[in-house]
Design an enzyme around this catalytic site. Structure first.
Site: not given
Ligand code: ADP
Length: 176
Positions: A11, A35, A118
């Site tokens: 994470d 985000d 993305s």
């Molecule tokens: P985007 O809108 O750019 O696609 P997302 O947040 O939906 O961004 O997803 C981008 C990546 O971040 C995905 O692979 C998702 O699984 C991952 N992700 C989500 N939460 C976390 C976290 N807490 N730490 C690391 N990666 C994460």
């Protein structure tokens, strides 16, 4: 190169890096996925600072403090939404990585952590996105000393395996 790039399954909000990258949207006012997790962990001060930035164009990057996060800074970048791949998505995704690393260089950030930009809500196929991410990072680190280390943080085991495989492939093809 092998010791300057690390791929982990974690994470990103828990990571002790000098900066973590946020896969934000153009408003920079928070959203879902990574985000939302970053804003929640950093606290409301992050949103207050983001409100002053006036948004961010796709492919660009902006830096803020990390507040309650273990990392000092957050670099916010806006990845492209996947629309089939012929709408400039590869170039925009590469620009995200490059602009984040340029900011890291400017702010003397030694350890920089990226999520997989993305490939969540924005729908970019992970296989394609991971190759762009890795190629862009390798290219930058070859020419620059800072950031010293880049950590790619995968959230799922599936993503982690894909990044590892493609990283090994890129390292092998570099040697030949
Ligand atoms: P985007 O809108 O750019 O696609 P997302 O947040 O939906 O961004 O997803 C981008 C990546 O971040 C995905 O692979 C998702 O699984 C991952 N992700 C989500 N939460 C976390 C976290 N807490 N730490 C690391 N990666 C994460």
């Amino acid at each position: 190169m092998k010791n300057r790039i690390e791929i982990v399954k974690s994470d990103i909000t828990k990571l002790h890096a000098d900066a973590i990258v946020n896969a934000a949207n153009r408003t920079l006012l928070g959203g879902g996925g990574v985000d939302g997790a970053i804003h929640q962990a950093a606290g409301h001060e992050l949103l207050e600072e983001c409100k002053k930035l006036g948004g961010c164009y796709t492919g660009e990057a902006k830096i803020t403090n990390g507040y309650h996060l273990p990392s000092k800074y957050v670099i916010h970048t806006v990845g492209p939404v996947w629309r089939g791949g012929d709408k400039g998505e590869p170039e925009l995704l590469a620009k995200c990585y490059k602009n984040c690393m340029l900011l890291a260089k400017k702010y003397q950030i030694h350890t920089l952590a990226f999520p997989s930009i993305s490939t969540g809500i924005y729908g970019y196929p992970i296989e394609k996105a991971s190759v762009i991410a890795l190629q862009e990072i390798v290219k930058f680190l070859k020419n620059e000393e800072i950031p010293e280390k880049v950590i790619i943080v995968c959230y799922s085991d599936h993503d982690y395996q894909i990044y590892l495989q493609n990283f090994n492939r890129i390292l092998t093809s570099e040697k030949n």
